[in-house]
Design an enzyme around this catalytic site. Structure first.
Site, PDB file in Angstrom:
ATOM      1  N   ASP A   8      23.471 -11.529 -21.794  1.00 57.99           N
ATOM      2  CA  ASP A   8      22.981 -12.902 -21.938  1.00 57.99           C
ATOM      3  C   ASP A   8      23.994 -13.616 -22.820  1.00 57.99           C
ATOM      4  O   ASP A   8      24.051 -13.383 -24.025  1.00 57.99           O
ATOM      5  CB  ASP A   8      21.584 -12.902 -22.594  1.00 57.99           C
ATOM      6  CG  ASP A   8      21.111 -14.312 -22.965  1.00 57.99           C
ATOM      7  OD1 ASP A   8      21.796 -15.294 -22.618  1.00 57.99           O
ATOM      8  OD2 ASP A   8      20.049 -14.422 -23.621  1.00 57.99           O
ATOM      9  N   LYS A  70      29.384 -22.848 -24.937  1.00 56.13           N
ATOM     10  CA  LYS A  70      28.787 -22.853 -23.598  1.00 56.13           C
ATOM     11  C   LYS A  70      28.582 -24.282 -23.082  1.00 56.13           C
ATOM     12  O   LYS A  70      28.553 -24.515 -21.880  1.00 56.13           O
ATOM     13  CB  LYS A  70      27.447 -22.124 -23.675  1.00 56.13           C
ATOM     14  CG  LYS A  70      26.843 -21.764 -22.341  1.00 56.13           C
ATOM     15  CD  LYS A  70      25.683 -20.823 -22.576  1.00 56.13           C
ATOM     16  CE  LYS A  70      24.823 -20.626 -21.362  1.00 56.13           C
ATOM     17  NZ  LYS A  70      23.702 -19.720 -21.673  1.00 56.13           N
ATOM     18  N   GLU A 154      19.363 -17.624 -15.720  1.00 53.14           N
ATOM     19  CA  GLU A 154      18.563 -17.130 -16.847  1.00 53.14           C
ATOM     20  C   GLU A 154      17.065 -17.013 -16.547  1.00 53.14           C
ATOM     21  O   GLU A 154      16.463 -15.980 -16.852  1.00 53.14           O
ATOM     22  CB  GLU A 154      18.823 -18.005 -18.078  1.00 53.14           C
ATOM     23  CG  GLU A 154      20.203 -17.731 -18.653  1.00 53.14           C
ATOM     24  CD  GLU A 154      20.727 -18.837 -19.545  1.00 53.14           C
ATOM     25  OE1 GLU A 154      19.943 -19.721 -19.925  1.00 53.14           O
ATOM     26  OE2 GLU A 154      21.930 -18.818 -19.844  1.00 53.14           O
ATOM     27  N   ASP A 177      11.804 -21.949 -20.990  1.00 52.37           N
ATOM     28  CA  ASP A 177      12.851 -21.425 -21.875  1.00 52.37           C
ATOM     29  C   ASP A 177      13.377 -22.524 -22.788  1.00 52.37           C
ATOM     30  O   ASP A 177      14.076 -23.435 -22.350  1.00 52.37           O
ATOM     31  CB  ASP A 177      13.991 -20.851 -21.012  1.00 52.37           C
ATOM     32  CG  ASP A 177      15.127 -20.249 -21.856  1.00 52.37           C
ATOM     33  OD1 ASP A 177      15.141 -20.451 -23.089  1.00 52.37           O
ATOM     34  OD2 ASP A 177      16.001 -19.577 -21.273  1.00 52.37           O
TER      35      ASP A 177
END
Ligand code: ADP
Ligand code: MG
Length: 582
Positions: A8, A70, A154, A177
């Site tokens: 992850d 990211k 994800e 999330d």
């Protein structure tokens, strides 16, 4: 059988794991930590530190410490709404290289824990990552010495972690999330070991960081720099996930002044509520897109560190009308899913299949600047679809294919992923046959193939090299705009179609009137000419009134109906005479 790591690669934190003797496990570093902060420090002497140690250097060396990279990966030159506190060009690195450093560190953690080298991995990315971002992530893995076997979304990974022991059941679930910097909501269906994403939505600029910044602002005395208070704000935030109130102490934060305040949970909740409320609309849209009602869901899974916040849990319960499922460790669910996927690929886990979806529609521009969708949004991948196109103008020798991504009716409002010119032999209008095929592989990477079917010449379009100049937020914006502008867009689409028709009709009518000359009565001619002038007026009006143009076209069509019949009759007669049959 070689091991495959599950990774992850988070905006804030990253994790690595592997399937060991049939069980997915996450691996810890020398200090026993499974969570590695996604932070990289570039020291002046050239040394590179990754993780918690890098994060500790951030306050002293903010310009040399890279976090949240990211948000920058796979974008053209780091433009976008998010302005990092560092300059990668000054440091002399790129988002891809920074991500590779984090991945190298995770690889090292795994190799130390497993006491063997590993060179294969599955890496997760947000469901909203576009082609360029997925590719850049894959390349970062390769730069770190890893063969990237699969890129997994994800939420799909989180669902896999949740559903591994429920493979025989049929369930519809939502994955909510909320991490450090992003919010993702997805609706999935699990059926006999098949996981299918039905819809996905979210906000790429919403997460725990926003709450930290808002709290820092709240704590910051007038005249002070709120940046100094972000760290204590995060500590206080985490404590308030389990306590009713907390004391915040920051002595001599600027050399002379100190901060010492008591913050109550109620006060904190009031402050952060607006952020959390922003998730509601996305949840409702995801449900709507999936065609699933909240009460048809079997579970709402919480993942991401920020879902430890009690207010988030209460708010999710309110949105979905049920208590959320907190069976998953919110920091680890995505990583665990990546590990499970890695286990499936390496053969150490069986009977599970993953199906992902496309976040935005893909298509090409057609005549008149319209978007022609080839693969609609939320299509399960891998997938393949195509269509045949022809030339709109006589003697055309090639066709420009613009590959577009987006939800808007007009090509210009969507994003161009790439373009290619397909040559073909010149001929009459409509004589060319160009097949365009879109194929999306299991990693969500698009390949476009154009074929001139007359000569069987293929042109392959390399989407990979065309980094899309799109910041994450705009993917989200694109979808909301497509709803917002639906009526306007539809008007433009009808207009364009009506315009093409008018441009075909007018010269044909003029030609017929000349050809028929005296055979048309004055009365008929007047009616036709009046109708034609209405079409011209509509066509050249300043405001595009699609309805008016369409109506004018219809009137002209009606007015020339009889004339058209006579034209056809005469043509047939002439042909029969020519062939000596009359
Ligand atoms: P990402 O997926 O973006 O890498 P994570 O899922 O690791 O992020 O979540 C990180 C976020 O979760 C941070 O903003 C952190 O402050 C927040 N967080 C972690 N633990 C808690 C907690 N106990 N209470 C509130 N927020 C938390
Ligand atoms: Mg995450």
């Amino acid at each position: 059988m070689s091991l495959i790591l599950g990774i992850d690669l988070g905006t804030t934190n990253s994790l690595v794991g592997v399937v060991d003797s049939g069980f997915p496990i996450l691996l810890a570093d020398e200090e026993g930590q499974r969570l590695t902060p996604s932070a990289v420090n570039y020291a002046a002497d050239g040394s590179i530190i990754v993780g918690a140690a890098a994060l500790r250097k951030r306050a002293l060396e903010p310009k040399r410490t890279v976090t949240s990279v990211k948000r920058l990966i796979g974008r053209r030159s780091g433009e976008g709404d998010w302005k990092p506190p560092y300059q990668l060009s000054e440091i002399g690195t790129t988002p891809l290289q920074v991500s590779a450093e984090i991945l190298k560190r995770l690889k090292a953690i795994a190799e130390r824990a497993l006491e063997q080298t590993v060179s294969r991995a599955v890496i997760t990315v947000p469901a909203y990552f576009n082609d360029a971002q997925r590719n850049a992530t894959k390349q970062a893995g390769e730069l770190a010495g890893l063969t990237v076997e699969r890129i997994v979304s994800e939420p799909t990974a989180a669902a896999l972690a949740y559903g591994l022991d429920k493979l025989s059941e049929r369930q519809k679930i939502a994955v909510y999330d909320l991490g450090g910097g992003t919010f993702d909501i997805s609706v999935l269906e699990m059926r006999e070991g098949v996981f299918q994403v039905l819809s996905t939505a979210g906000d790429t600029q919403l997460g725990g960081d926003d709450i930290d910044r808002a709290l820092a602002q709240h704590l910051c005395p007038a005249g002070a720099d709120p940046v100094r208070f972000v760290e204590v704000a995060e500590v206080a935030k985490k404590r308030l996930s389990t306590e009713d109130s907390t004391r915040i102490d920051l002595p001599f934060y600027d050399g002379t002044n100190s901060l010492s305040v008591e913050l109550s949970l109620a006060e904190f909740e009031k402050m952060m509520r607006p952020f959390i409320e922003r998730t509601r609309g996305h949840c409702l849209r995801a449900l709507n897109d999936a065609g699933v009602k909240a009460d048809e869901l079997d579970a709402v899974i919480l993942v991401g560190g920020s879902t430890r916040i009690p207010l988030v849990r209460r708010y999710v319960a309110e949105i979905f009308g049920r208590e959320p499922d907190i069976s998953q460790n919110p920091d680890e669910a995505v990583a665990l899913g990546a590990v499970i996927q890695a286990g499936i690929l390496s053969g150490s886990l069986k009977n599970v299949l993953l199906l992902d979806v496309t976040p935005l529609s893909l298509g090409i521009e057609t005549f008149g600047g319209l978007m022609n969708t080839i693969i609609p949004r939320n299509t399960t991948i891998p997938c393949k679809a195509g269509e045949m196109f022809t030339n709109a103008v006589a003697n055309q020798q090639d066709m420009l294919i613009r590959v577009l991504q987006g939800e808007r009716e007009l090509a210009k409002d969507n994003w161009e992923l790439g373009r290619v010119v397909v040559p073909f032999p010149a001929g009459a209008k409509g004589s060319a046959r160009v097949g365009v095929q879109f194929a999306i592989d299991a990693n969500g990477i698009l390949q476009v193939l154009a074929r001139d079917t007359a000569t069987n010449t293929d042109t392959l379009l390399e989407i990979q090299n065309t980094a899309v100049d799109v910041d994450d937020e705009r993917v989200e914006q694109m979808i909301s705009e497509s709803v917002e502008y639906a009526i306007e867009d539809m008007n433009e689409r009808i207009w364009t179609e009506a315009k093409l028709k008018a441009e075909e009709l007018l010269p044909a009518v003029d030609a017929a009137l000349i050809q028929f000359g005296d055979a048309v009565s004055d009365e008929e001619r007047l009616i036709i000419e009046t109708a034609a002038s209405h079409v011209r007026a509509s066509l050249h009006a300043d405001v595009h009134d699609a309805k008016a143009l369409k109506a004018a076209n219809q009137l002209l069509d009606d007015a020339t109906q009889e004339l058209a019949v006579r034209l056809v009759e005469r043509a047939m007669e002439e042909s029969l005479v020519r062939r000596g049959l009359l």
